[in-house]
Design a protein around this motif. Structure first.
Motif, PDB file in Angstrom:
ATOM      1  N   ILE A  28       0.836  -1.204   0.000  1.00  0.00           N
ATOM      2  CA  ILE A  28       0.000   0.000   0.000  1.00  0.00           C
ATOM      3  C   ILE A  28       0.872   1.255   0.000  1.00  0.00           C
ATOM      4  O   ILE A  28       0.622   2.216  -0.751  1.00  0.00           O
ATOM      5  CB  ILE A  28      -0.952  -0.014   1.215  1.00  0.00           C
ATOM      6  CG1 ILE A  28      -2.011  -1.109   1.041  1.00  0.00           C
ATOM      7  CG2 ILE A  28      -1.628   1.354   1.400  1.00  0.00           C
ATOM      8  CD1 ILE A  28      -2.910  -1.298   2.244  1.00  0.00           C
ATOM      9  N   GLU A  29       1.896   1.261   0.858  1.00  0.00           N
ATOM     10  CA  GLU A  29       2.802   2.418   0.914  1.00  0.00           C
ATOM     11  C   GLU A  29       3.507   2.625  -0.412  1.00  0.00           C
ATOM     12  O   GLU A  29       3.650   3.764  -0.894  1.00  0.00           O
ATOM     13  CB  GLU A  29       3.814   2.211   2.043  1.00  0.00           C
ATOM     14  CG  GLU A  29       3.193   2.237   3.441  1.00  0.00           C
ATOM     15  CD  GLU A  29       4.191   1.879   4.509  1.00  0.00           C
ATOM     16  OE1 GLU A  29       5.306   1.407   4.154  1.00  0.00           O
ATOM     17  OE2 GLU A  29       3.878   2.043   5.717  1.00  0.00           O
ATOM     18  N   GLU A  38      -3.998   0.552  -8.446  1.00  0.00           N
ATOM     19  CA  GLU A  38      -4.341  -0.867  -8.641  1.00  0.00           C
ATOM     20  C   GLU A  38      -3.663  -1.723  -7.566  1.00  0.00           C
ATOM     21  O   GLU A  38      -4.275  -2.614  -6.993  1.00  0.00           O
ATOM     22  CB  GLU A  38      -3.904  -1.319 -10.041  1.00  0.00           C
ATOM     23  CG  GLU A  38      -4.463  -2.675 -10.447  1.00  0.00           C
ATOM     24  CD  GLU A  38      -5.971  -2.651 -10.583  1.00  0.00           C
ATOM     25  OE1 GLU A  38      -6.590  -3.707 -10.331  1.00  0.00           O
ATOM     26  OE2 GLU A  38      -6.527  -1.591 -10.938  1.00  0.00           O
ATOM     27  N   ILE A  39      -2.391  -1.413  -7.305  1.00  0.00           N
ATOM     28  CA  ILE A  39      -1.667  -2.147  -6.256  1.00  0.00           C
ATOM     29  C   ILE A  39      -2.300  -1.894  -4.891  1.00  0.00           C
ATOM     30  O   ILE A  39      -2.463  -2.813  -4.079  1.00  0.00           O
ATOM     31  CB  ILE A  39      -0.175  -1.729  -6.235  1.00  0.00           C
ATOM     32  CG1 ILE A  39       0.525  -2.214  -7.502  1.00  0.00           C
ATOM     33  CG2 ILE A  39       0.527  -2.288  -4.994  1.00  0.00           C
ATOM     34  CD1 ILE A  39       1.988  -1.823  -7.577  1.00  0.00           C
ATOM     35  N   VAL A  40      -2.690  -0.661  -4.654  1.00  0.00           N
ATOM     36  CA  VAL A  40      -3.316  -0.294  -3.371  1.00  0.00           C
ATOM     37  C   VAL A  40      -4.616  -1.075  -3.172  1.00  0.00           C
ATOM     38  O   VAL A  40      -4.865  -1.634  -2.089  1.00  0.00           O
ATOM     39  CB  VAL A  40      -3.584   1.221  -3.307  1.00  0.00           C
ATOM     40  CG1 VAL A  40      -4.381   1.565  -2.053  1.00  0.00           C
ATOM     41  CG2 VAL A  40      -2.266   1.997  -3.332  1.00  0.00           C
ATOM     42  N   LYS A  41      -5.454  -1.145  -4.211  1.00  0.00           N
ATOM     43  CA  LYS A  41      -6.732  -1.849  -4.103  1.00  0.00           C
ATOM     44  C   LYS A  41      -6.524  -3.343  -3.843  1.00  0.00           C
ATOM     45  O   LYS A  41      -7.227  -3.951  -3.029  1.00  0.00           O
ATOM     46  CB  LYS A  41      -7.553  -1.638  -5.378  1.00  0.00           C
ATOM     47  CG  LYS A  41      -8.101  -0.222  -5.535  1.00  0.00           C
ATOM     48  CD  LYS A  41      -8.919  -0.104  -6.811  1.00  0.00           C
ATOM     49  CE  LYS A  41      -9.467   1.319  -6.965  1.00  0.00           C
ATOM     50  NZ  LYS A  41     -10.262   1.461  -8.212  1.00  0.00           N
ATOM     51  N   GLU A  42      -5.565  -3.932  -4.547  1.00  0.00           N
ATOM     52  CA  GLU A  42      -5.295  -5.360  -4.368  1.00  0.00           C
ATOM     53  C   GLU A  42      -4.807  -5.648  -2.948  1.00  0.00           C
ATOM     54  O   GLU A  42      -5.227  -6.628  -2.315  1.00  0.00           O
ATOM     55  CB  GLU A  42      -4.257  -5.837  -5.389  1.00  0.00           C
ATOM     56  CG  GLU A  42      -4.780  -5.881  -6.818  1.00  0.00           C
ATOM     57  CD  GLU A  42      -3.703  -6.332  -7.791  1.00  0.00           C
ATOM     58  OE1 GLU A  42      -2.577  -6.651  -7.318  1.00  0.00           O
ATOM     59  OE2 GLU A  42      -3.981  -6.376  -9.003  1.00  0.00           O
ATOM     60  N   ALA A  43      -3.923  -4.798  -2.432  1.00  0.00           N
ATOM     61  CA  ALA A  43      -3.397  -4.994  -1.090  1.00  0.00           C
ATOM     62  C   ALA A  43      -4.479  -4.797  -0.030  1.00  0.00           C
ATOM     63  O   ALA A  43      -4.550  -5.535   0.963  1.00  0.00           O
ATOM     64  CB  ALA A  43      -2.222  -4.044  -0.834  1.00  0.00           C
TER      65      ALA A  43
END
Length: 316
Positions: A28-29, A38-43
Motif C-alpha cells: 500500500i505504501e 491498482e496495487i493499493v486496491k489489491e493490497a
C-alpha cells in the motif's frame, strides 16, 4: 504427535498472518508513493480477506476442550405431539446433515426410527470431521418449532419440541471402564429399509447402562457383531460425555452457568408463522432467515454459544 501437529498449524497460521500484514502494508505504501491505485486496491482487498481469516481463527481457538477435535454422535428425539413433532425431528436431522456436508464432514446413520405417518421418532448419526464435537457440542438441548402445521386440516398454528444430544466419539487414548454386569443387552429386529434380511434377523442391539439409565442402540449393520461393537463404543462415548458434563458443571460456580441437557431446557426457537425468526435463548443471537438455518446455516449460533461457554468457564 497429533497435539504437536495442531499446535504447529496454529503457530504457522499466526506467522503467516503477521507476514501477510507486513507485506500488504508495504505494498500500500509503495502503491501510494508511485501513484499506482491498482496495487493499493489489491493490497487492501488482501487485508480484508486476512481480517476474515483472523475471525475464523479466533473462533477455532474456542475449540480447546479435550474432546473437541473428535468425531461425535448426534441423537435426535421427537417430543410429545405425534406426527407434527416427528416431522420436526426429521427437519432437525436434515439441518445437521446439511451443516456437516457444507463443512465436508462425513455423516453416517447409526440408527433411525421412522414415524407412523411422517418424520422420525428418533435418529442417531455419527459426524466425522476435524473439530466435529467441538462445533456441535453446544447444540445439545431442546429445540422448539412454531409453524402452521401441514398435517392440520384446519391450518392451525402448532408448537413442537424435539431434543438433540451430542457426545464425542472417544479414541484409544481415553480409557472408559464399563462393568458388563451393570449393563442389560437386548437384541431385536431392525426396522426400516434394508431388505428381507433386516426384517427376519435379530441383528439390532440395545444396551442399557443400569447405574446411569443411559440407553444406546445400533441397527446400522446387518451383522449383530458389528452393531454390538458400535453400541459399546456409543455407550463408552455417552459415559465419557457425562463425565465431561460433570466437570464443566463443577467448574461453573452458579446454577445459571450450568449446561443442563434434557427436556424442559429449551435452547432455541424456530418460528415460521406468524413471522419468521430463529432465536437462540442462551446467547440472544437471532436471524429472520429460518430457511437458511434449516438448510444448515448454523455457524453464527455455534460461535456465539462457544464464546459464551468459554467466557462463563473462565469467570467461574
Amino acid at each position: 504427535m497429533r497435539q504437536r501437529d495442531d499446535l504447529d498449524a496454529q503457530v504457522s497460521a499466526v506467522h503467516a498472518m503477521e507476514s501477510g500484514i507486513r507485506d500488504n502494508v508495504e505494498l500500500i505504501e509503495l502503491g501510494e508513493a508511485e501513484g499506482d491505485q491498482e496495487i493499493v486496491k489489491e493490497a487492501e482487498a488482501a487485508l480484508v480477506e486476512m481480517r476474515n481469516q483472523a475471525a475464523r481463527l479466533q473462533v477455532e481457538t474456542l475449540l480447546s476442550g479435550e474432546a473437541d477435535k473428535n468425531d461425535c454422535f448426534v441423537e435426535i428425539h421427537s417430543g410429545a405431539g405425534g406426527t407434527e413433532s416427528q416431522d420436526w425431528a426429521n427437519m432437525l436431522l436434515r439441518m445437521y446433515s446439511r451443516w456437516a456436508e457444507q463443512r465436508d464432514f462425513k455423516v453416517d446413520t447409526i440408527e433411525i426410527h421412522d414415524g407412523e405417518e411422517a418424520g422420525i421418532k428418533s435418529a442417531t448419526i455419527q459426524v466425522k470431521g476435524h473439530n466435529a464435537y467441538g462445533w456441535l457440542k453446544t447444540e445439545s438441548g431442546v429445540h422448539r418449532l412454531v409453524r402452521i402445521s401441514p398435517y392440520d386440516s384446519a391450518a392451525r398454528r402448532h408448537t413442537s419440541f424435539s431434543s438433540v444430544w451430542v457426545y464425542p466419539v472417544i479414541d484409544d487414548t481415553i480409557e472408559i471402564e464399563i462393568n458388563e454386569s451393570d449393563c442389560r443387552i437386548d437384541t431385536y429386529r431392525s426396522s426400516g429399509a434394508g431388505g428381507q434380511h433386516v426384517n427376519t434377523t435379530d441383528s439390532a442391539i440395545r444396551i442399557t447402562h443400569i447405574p446411569t439409565g443411559i440407553v444406546v442402540a445400533c441397527q446400522a449393520e446387518r451383522s449383530q457383531h458389528k452393531n454390538r461393537a458400535t453400541a459399546w463404543n456409543m455407550l463408552r462415548a455417552r459415559l465419557y460425555e457425562l463425565e465431561l458434563q460433570k466437570r464443566e458443571e463443577a467448574a461453573n460456580a452458579t446454577e445459571a452457568t450450568k449446561t443442563d441437557i434434557g427436556w424442559g431446557h429449551q435452547i432455541r426457537s424456530y418460528v415460521l408463522q406468524p413471522y419468521q425468526m430463529v432465536k437462540d435463548l442462551r446467547t440472544g443471537v437471532e436471524t429472520s432467515q429460518p430457511s437458511a438455518v434449516l438448510d444448515g446455516d448454523l455457524d453464527q449460533f455455534m460461535e456465539a454459544a462457544l464464546a459464551q461457554r468459554v467466557g462463563l468457564t473462565e469467570e467461574a
